[in-house]
Design a protein around this motif. Structure first.
Motif, PDB file in Angstrom:
ATOM      1  N   TYR A  84      -5.824 -19.293 -26.170  1.00 17.20           N
ATOM      2  CA  TYR A  84      -5.502 -17.876 -25.969  1.00 17.20           C
ATOM      3  C   TYR A  84      -4.376 -17.437 -26.906  1.00 17.20           C
ATOM      4  O   TYR A  84      -4.435 -16.375 -27.538  1.00 17.20           O
ATOM      5  CB  TYR A  84      -5.104 -17.646 -24.505  1.00 17.20           C
ATOM      6  CG  TYR A  84      -4.747 -16.209 -24.225  1.00 17.20           C
ATOM      7  CD1 TYR A  84      -5.746 -15.250 -24.056  1.00 17.20           C
ATOM      8  CD2 TYR A  84      -3.412 -15.800 -24.152  1.00 17.20           C
ATOM      9  CE1 TYR A  84      -5.425 -13.920 -23.822  1.00 17.20           C
ATOM     10  CE2 TYR A  84      -3.090 -14.475 -23.922  1.00 17.20           C
ATOM     11  CZ  TYR A  84      -4.100 -13.538 -23.759  1.00 17.20           C
ATOM     12  OH  TYR A  84      -3.783 -12.226 -23.532  1.00 17.20           O
ATOM     13  N   ASN A  88      -6.014 -14.145 -29.011  1.00 19.01           N
ATOM     14  CA  ASN A  88      -6.302 -13.633 -27.665  1.00 19.01           C
ATOM     15  C   ASN A  88      -7.493 -12.678 -27.608  1.00 19.01           C
ATOM     16  O   ASN A  88      -7.837 -12.165 -26.548  1.00 19.01           O
ATOM     17  CB  ASN A  88      -5.052 -13.048 -26.988  1.00 19.01           C
ATOM     18  CG  ASN A  88      -4.347 -12.050 -27.843  1.00 19.01           C
ATOM     19  OD1 ASN A  88      -5.000 -11.309 -28.578  1.00 19.01           O
ATOM     20  ND2 ASN A  88      -3.023 -12.026 -27.788  1.00 19.01           N
ATOM     21  N   ASP A  91     -13.345 -14.502 -26.693  1.00 20.09           N
ATOM     22  CA  ASP A  91     -13.955 -14.422 -25.364  1.00 20.09           C
ATOM     23  C   ASP A  91     -13.864 -15.824 -24.761  1.00 20.09           C
ATOM     24  O   ASP A  91     -14.614 -16.719 -25.128  1.00 20.09           O
ATOM     25  CB  ASP A  91     -15.413 -13.969 -25.532  1.00 20.09           C
ATOM     26  CG  ASP A  91     -16.109 -13.815 -24.202  1.00 20.09           C
ATOM     27  OD1 ASP A  91     -15.453 -13.976 -23.161  1.00 20.09           O
ATOM     28  OD2 ASP A  91     -17.325 -13.538 -24.213  1.00 20.09           O
ATOM     29  N   LYS A 109      -6.080 -18.125 -14.857  1.00 24.22           N
ATOM     30  CA  LYS A 109      -5.996 -16.697 -15.205  1.00 24.22           C
ATOM     31  C   LYS A 109      -4.706 -16.424 -15.981  1.00 24.22           C
ATOM     32  O   LYS A 109      -4.709 -15.752 -17.020  1.00 24.22           O
ATOM     33  CB  LYS A 109      -6.066 -15.879 -13.911  1.00 24.22           C
ATOM     34  CG  LYS A 109      -5.776 -14.415 -14.071  1.00 24.22           C
ATOM     35  CD  LYS A 109      -6.956 -13.669 -14.632  1.00 24.22           C
ATOM     36  CE  LYS A 109      -6.691 -12.184 -14.630  1.00 24.22           C
ATOM     37  NZ  LYS A 109      -7.155 -11.497 -15.792  1.00 24.22           N
ATOM     38  N   GLY A 112      -4.777 -17.260 -19.622  1.00 22.71           N
ATOM     39  CA  GLY A 112      -5.538 -16.424 -20.555  1.00 22.71           C
ATOM     40  C   GLY A 112      -7.050 -16.487 -20.369  1.00 22.71           C
ATOM     41  O   GLY A 112      -7.801 -15.872 -21.137  1.00 22.71           O
ATOM     42  N   LYS A 114     -10.654 -15.568 -19.203  1.00 24.60           N
ATOM     43  CA  LYS A 114     -11.175 -14.239 -18.868  1.00 24.60           C
ATOM     44  C   LYS A 114     -12.300 -14.301 -17.846  1.00 24.60           C
ATOM     45  O   LYS A 114     -12.415 -13.456 -16.980  1.00 24.60           O
ATOM     46  CB  LYS A 114     -11.661 -13.553 -20.144  1.00 24.60           C
ATOM     47  CG  LYS A 114     -10.471 -13.334 -21.094  1.00 24.60           C
ATOM     48  CD  LYS A 114     -10.831 -12.747 -22.429  1.00 24.60           C
ATOM     49  CE  LYS A 114      -9.569 -12.678 -23.282  1.00 24.60           C
ATOM     50  NZ  LYS A 114      -9.776 -12.464 -24.688  1.00 24.60           N
ATOM     51  N   ARG A 115     -13.151 -15.307 -17.990  1.00 20.63           N
ATOM     52  CA  ARG A 115     -14.377 -15.283 -17.181  1.00 20.63           C
ATOM     53  C   ARG A 115     -14.730 -16.689 -16.730  1.00 20.63           C
ATOM     54  O   ARG A 115     -14.402 -17.654 -17.407  1.00 20.63           O
ATOM     55  CB  ARG A 115     -15.541 -14.756 -18.008  1.00 20.63           C
ATOM     56  CG  ARG A 115     -15.253 -13.448 -18.658  1.00 20.63           C
ATOM     57  CD  ARG A 115     -16.463 -12.816 -19.281  1.00 20.63           C
ATOM     58  NE  ARG A 115     -16.930 -13.467 -20.472  1.00 20.63           N
ATOM     59  CZ  ARG A 115     -18.062 -14.135 -20.550  1.00 20.63           C
ATOM     60  NH1 ARG A 115     -18.842 -14.273 -19.500  1.00 20.63           N
ATOM     61  NH2 ARG A 115     -18.442 -14.679 -21.681  1.00 20.63           N
ATOM     62  N   LEU A 152     -10.584 -12.866 -12.176  1.00 17.47           N
ATOM     63  CA  LEU A 152     -11.521 -13.438 -13.153  1.00 17.47           C
ATOM     64  C   LEU A 152     -12.905 -12.831 -12.940  1.00 17.47           C
ATOM     65  O   LEU A 152     -13.340 -12.642 -11.788  1.00 17.47           O
ATOM     66  CB  LEU A 152     -11.590 -14.966 -12.980  1.00 17.47           C
ATOM     67  CG  LEU A 152     -10.346 -15.731 -13.427  1.00 17.47           C
ATOM     68  CD1 LEU A 152     -10.351 -17.157 -12.885  1.00 17.47           C
ATOM     69  CD2 LEU A 152     -10.260 -15.758 -14.958  1.00 17.47           C
ATOM     70  N   LYS A 153     -13.595 -12.533 -14.038  1.00 19.48           N
ATOM     71  CA  LYS A 153     -14.978 -12.041 -13.914  1.00 19.48           C
ATOM     72  C   LYS A 153     -15.874 -13.226 -13.588  1.00 19.48           C
ATOM     73  O   LYS A 153     -15.680 -14.314 -14.127  1.00 19.48           O
ATOM     74  CB  LYS A 153     -15.434 -11.444 -15.235  1.00 19.48           C
ATOM     75  CG  LYS A 153     -14.899 -10.066 -15.463  1.00 19.48           C
ATOM     76  CD  LYS A 153     -15.759  -9.375 -16.521  1.00 19.48           C
ATOM     77  CE  LYS A 153     -15.025  -8.174 -17.042  1.00 19.48           C
ATOM     78  NZ  LYS A 153     -15.237  -7.943 -18.453  1.00 19.48           N
TER      79      LYS A 153
END
Ligand code: SAM
Length: 322
Positions: A84, A88, A91, A109, A112, A114-115, A152-153
């Motif tokens: 990250y 950053n 993805d 999280k 850094g 994301k998902r 988080l997604k």
């Protein structure tokens, strides 16, 4: 920009940080005892990161950490933070079984991430136990909820198997819809490590089951996602990953690095090259050359089986990261 020998842009690197796993999913792991690659043969996070930097500098835009079970490797959040901090905009995603997420989600999280993609094959405790060969469901659901709570997604991966979880596909879809997760059903990919009992459902069979309760339409593909998406009448989209379809490889944009430094151009293709020596020698040019060579030799289509039906790849999903 990285372009393979068949003019496909490759911008997605999957990095397996360990082949070890705390589950024994029927579709992935051998039933008989087997031994792990010794820890000393694995690349350190620093060495994996050196290669990731090369890959990012060459054009990789998406990095997914996978395994085995990646959360089993200590200090994963530090590794994620290294990536990250380097870029950053990358993805940055993780594939996990969620068992350790209750205690890790916040750290990931903060680092850094994301998902996350989480494997969730059943909502029935006994069935989840049978698939993973461990009593996992309560902790997995708690892990997914914790990840959602920290922001988080979430995407859910489910491998439908005949006579095991094929009566739950609508329940899993509805659970994901209610929780705000995307679900993708993955056609079982035959492999030598899976239980001989494991029999997958085809995309058509998965669609037939969902069509008994819902109308849905196919969504035109706009990116190189492996998932063919479908949309319910209320707008909710689910996906099916259809590796048995002829055109599955046409938009492949990925390359895989194992924890021991093997760079693999395709899940079902034996040829691969190691970046270990180049990275250990800090020979960044050599590592970049190996990356380009692997992509030049990336097959147009996966070599799923020989003409006589015998499997060609002996690699395990827990080694390549799926
Ligand atoms: N332990 C993590 C997990 O459970 O998601 C990451 C590793 S797992 C090998 C990565 C993905 O590969 C999971 O979504 C899993 O469902 C998928 N997978 C493993 N074996 C598979 C198979 N034989 N067919 C289809 N998908 C498979």
């Amino acid at each position: 920009m990285l372009i393979d020998g068949h003019n496909r842009i490759v911008d997605y690197l999957r990095v397996s940080v360990t082949e070890r796993c705390n589950f024994r999913c029927q579709y992935c792991m051998p039933e008989k005892p087997f031994s792990w690659v010794p820890k000393e043969n694995l690349l350190s996070y620093e060495d994996l990161f050196k290669f990731i930097k090369v890959a990012i500098d060459e054009g990789i835009k998406k990095v997914r950490i996978t395994g085995g079970e990646p959360l089993l490797r200590e200090g994963l959040e530090n590794f994620i933070k290294m990536i990250y901090d380097y870029d950053n905009d990358i993805d940055l995603a993780l594939t996990t079984n969620a068992f350790l997420l209750p205690q890790c989600a916040q750290k990931l999280k903060d680092a850094g991430l994301k998902r996350i993609n989480v494997s969730l094959d059943s909502l029935i405790p006994e069935v989840a136990h049978k698939i993973a060969q461990k009593n996992v469901l309560g902790t997995v659901l708690k892990g997914i909820q914790t990840a959602q709570d920290v922001g988080l997604k979430i995407k859910i991966n489910c491998v439908p198997m005949k006579g095991v979880n094929d009566n739950e596909l609508v329940d899993i879809l509805e659970h994901c819809k209610n929780k705000g997760y995307t679900v993708r059903f993955i056609e079982f990919m035959e492999n030598q490590q899976a239980s001989e009992m494991a029999k997958g459902l085809s995309s058509d069979e998965i669609q037939e089951i969902i069509a008994k309760k819902y109308n849905f339409k196919k969504v035109e593909r706009t990116d190189s996602s492996p998932s063919q998406d479908y949309e319910l009448e209320d707008g909710y989209r689910f996906g099916i990953i259809e590796p048995h379809k002829d055109d599955f490889c046409a938009t492949c944009n990925r390359v895989r690095l194992t924890a021991s430094g093997v760079l693999i151009p395709c899940l079902y293709f034996e040829d691969a090259l190691s970046i270990k020596e180049a990275i250990k020698a800090n020979d960044i040019d050599k590592a970049a050359q190996i990356l380009k060579l692997v992509l030049k030799n990336k097959p147009e289509k996966n070599k799923w089986a020989e003409d006589d039906g015998t499997q060609t790849s002996t690699r395990a999903f827990y080694e390549t990261g799926g």
